[in-house]
Scaffold this active site. Sequence first.
Site, PDB file in Angstrom:
ATOM      1  N   ASP A   1       1.522   6.077 -13.628  1.00 39.53           N
ATOM      2  CA  ASP A   1       0.376   5.546 -12.817  1.00 39.53           C
ATOM      3  C   ASP A   1      -0.822   5.215 -13.460  1.00 39.53           C
ATOM      4  O   ASP A   1      -1.656   5.914 -14.201  1.00 39.53           O
ATOM      5  CB  ASP A   1      -0.156   6.376 -11.564  1.00 39.53           C
TER       6      ASP A   1
ATOM      7  N   SER B   1      -4.629   6.208 -12.636  1.00 42.39           N
ATOM      8  CA  SER B   1      -5.464   7.554 -12.401  1.00 42.39           C
ATOM      9  C   SER B   1      -4.920   8.346 -13.866  1.00 42.39           C
ATOM     10  O   SER B   1      -4.454   7.640 -14.587  1.00 42.39           O
ATOM     11  CB  SER B   1      -4.896   8.270 -11.353  1.00 42.39           C
TER      12      SER B   1
ATOM     13  N   ASN C   1      -4.377  11.871 -14.208  1.00 38.15           N
ATOM     14  CA  ASN C   1      -3.870  13.442 -14.125  1.00 38.15           C
ATOM     15  C   ASN C   1      -2.306  13.319 -14.255  1.00 38.15           C
ATOM     16  O   ASN C   1      -1.673  12.455 -13.185  1.00 38.15           O
ATOM     17  CB  ASN C   1      -4.333  14.166 -12.942  1.00 38.15           C
TER      18      ASN C   1
ATOM     19  N   TRP D   1       0.457  15.779 -12.384  1.00 37.48           N
ATOM     20  CA  TRP D   1       0.699  17.061 -11.664  1.00 37.48           C
ATOM     21  C   TRP D   1       2.277  17.026 -10.995  1.00 37.48           C
ATOM     22  O   TRP D   1       2.906  15.998 -10.874  1.00 37.48           O
ATOM     23  CB  TRP D   1      -0.378  17.173 -10.570  1.00 37.48           C
TER      24      TRP D   1
ATOM     25  N   TYR E   1      -6.432  10.092  -4.075  1.00 32.76           N
ATOM     26  CA  TYR E   1      -5.759   8.617  -4.462  1.00 32.76           C
ATOM     27  C   TYR E   1      -6.061   7.896  -3.208  1.00 32.76           C
ATOM     28  O   TYR E   1      -6.377   8.510  -2.175  1.00 32.76           O
ATOM     29  CB  TYR E   1      -4.347   8.853  -4.628  1.00 32.76           C
TER      30      TYR E   1
ATOM     31  N   ASP F   1      -3.196  -1.913 -12.216  1.00 33.73           N
ATOM     32  CA  ASP F   1      -2.781  -0.534 -11.749  1.00 33.73           C
ATOM     33  C   ASP F   1      -1.273  -0.683 -11.372  1.00 33.73           C
ATOM     34  O   ASP F   1      -0.809  -1.042 -10.453  1.00 33.73           O
ATOM     35  CB  ASP F   1      -3.537  -0.163 -10.547  1.00 33.73           C
TER      36      ASP F   1
ATOM     37  N   THR G   1      -0.196   0.987  -7.681  1.00 34.32           N
ATOM     38  CA  THR G   1      -0.510   0.448  -6.198  1.00 34.32           C
ATOM     39  C   THR G   1       0.288  -0.840  -6.000  1.00 34.32           C
ATOM     40  O   THR G   1       0.575  -1.620  -6.934  1.00 34.32           O
ATOM     41  CB  THR G   1      -1.941  -0.188  -6.488  1.00 34.32           C
TER      42      THR G   1
END
Length: 401
Positions: free
Chosen positions: A97, A100, A102, A104, A140, A286, A289
């Site tokens: 992505d 963003s 991070n 996880w 998000y 992005d 999206t």
Amino acid sequence: MQTVVVLLLLTALAASVMGNSVRMTVAKQRHTPAQAEAWLAGYKARVSGAAPMRSLAKYNAATGGHPQTVVNYGDELWVANITVGTPAQGPYRVVLDTGSSNLWVPSVFCASAACSTKPRYNATASTTAVADGQPFAVPYGTGFTAGSLVIDTVHVAGLNIKSQKLGQADVMAKFFEDEPLDGILGLAFDEISEPKGVPTPFDNMISQKLLSKDLLQVFLSNDVAPGNTESVFLFGDIDESYVKPGASFFYVNVDFPSYWLIRMTQVTVGSFAHKCAFLGCAAVVDTGTTILAIPSNDAKGVIEAVGTVKSDCSNVDSLPTISLTISGNKLDLAPQYYVLKVQTSNSTECVLGIESIPVEEAGPLWILGDVVLRQYTTVWDRSVSPPRVGFAPANQPPPTF
Ligand SMILES: *[C@@H]1O[C@H](CO)[C@@H](O)[C@H](O)[C@H]1NC(C)=O
Ligand SMILES: *[C@@H]1O[C@H](CO)[C@@H](O)[C@H](O)[C@H]1NC(C)=O
Ligand SMILES: *[C@@H]1O[C@H](CO)[C@@H](O)[C@H](O)[C@H]1NC(C)=O
């Protein structure tokens, strides 16, 4: 009908990046469980009735790059398998992505319903895991997650990234329950990591000198057939075979590395022109999206100029081209890309892959999502300062309707 759209843009900072005082804590969920279920049913139908694979230039192994295959789920979501720890745990299905920052995966302690069907990471079982313990929370556009950070080895694109800080999610929004994804791997800048400054996997690939060139190329295939493996995130090199023969990249600088944020000067649809203010229309490029999202203040004119997309798909080929002017170059979006085919159990319906997003939700940001990035192969270049994004027409036939 309502299209289901994935919006993995980090929303918490969108407003502050743009100097707006609004700050989201938890993103609004855009879809009800029933809508998510409908999406999944549609996806299954699409897979069972999908068209045969198209032949297409495959990644050229002779380049010095490190390819990570991603699977296209219905032109809505592209997912990679990664593993974490020693011995490797997973695979975890993650969206790569660029909206963003991070990484996880679900934690073995996660109690949310969304975690019950997911593989869950157990740091105690990894010999390379090191405690960190900082909390993290990431909202998000379509859901949030929260938990604590840990440090471990991460395996992506055939690379072993050492000492990567990643989130162990103890809480995952309902949104994730029904999607074929377990976590997210953010590829934007550490300016918008949560907490701020935590190096991303892309940062660590660069600082650990795992790449011969500090860049990434993304090619998103139109192929949604089961087992599709044509889409790729190629770390460390550019493969020209993904560029339409005769075409080349144009580059635009990312002046404030946070999101991959660029500025457009104008958007035209036929005779309609939306002229951006003198600083330009801020646009986030992005991969996470699905759609082209337009801030609500600007959306009406564009969407009206596009006109009505007939749900039976009969007028797609006669809809206008949308032209984004970026750095003096034109990014032309064909209707075959900005219209999405949504398969229901009975039929295919066409919907506009463009939506207005409330300025209060994500700031006055345009989001150039996958409807743009399937048509253009992109380079995310961090070998230069400032970083830059390159666009070139992708070497694939447009979707047919
Ligand atoms: C990802 O992993 C899942 C579960 O092991 C597997 O079914 C799927 O085929 C994998 N996808 C890819 C692209 O490797
Ligand atoms: C995590 O792994 C450790 C070591 O293998 C094991 O003892 C423990 O039971 C695991 N925890 C959970 C919740 O599965
Ligand atoms: C599916 O198609 C059949 C026959 O055309 C129709 O009767 C039925 O209502 C449709 N179901 C849905 C959910 O659209």
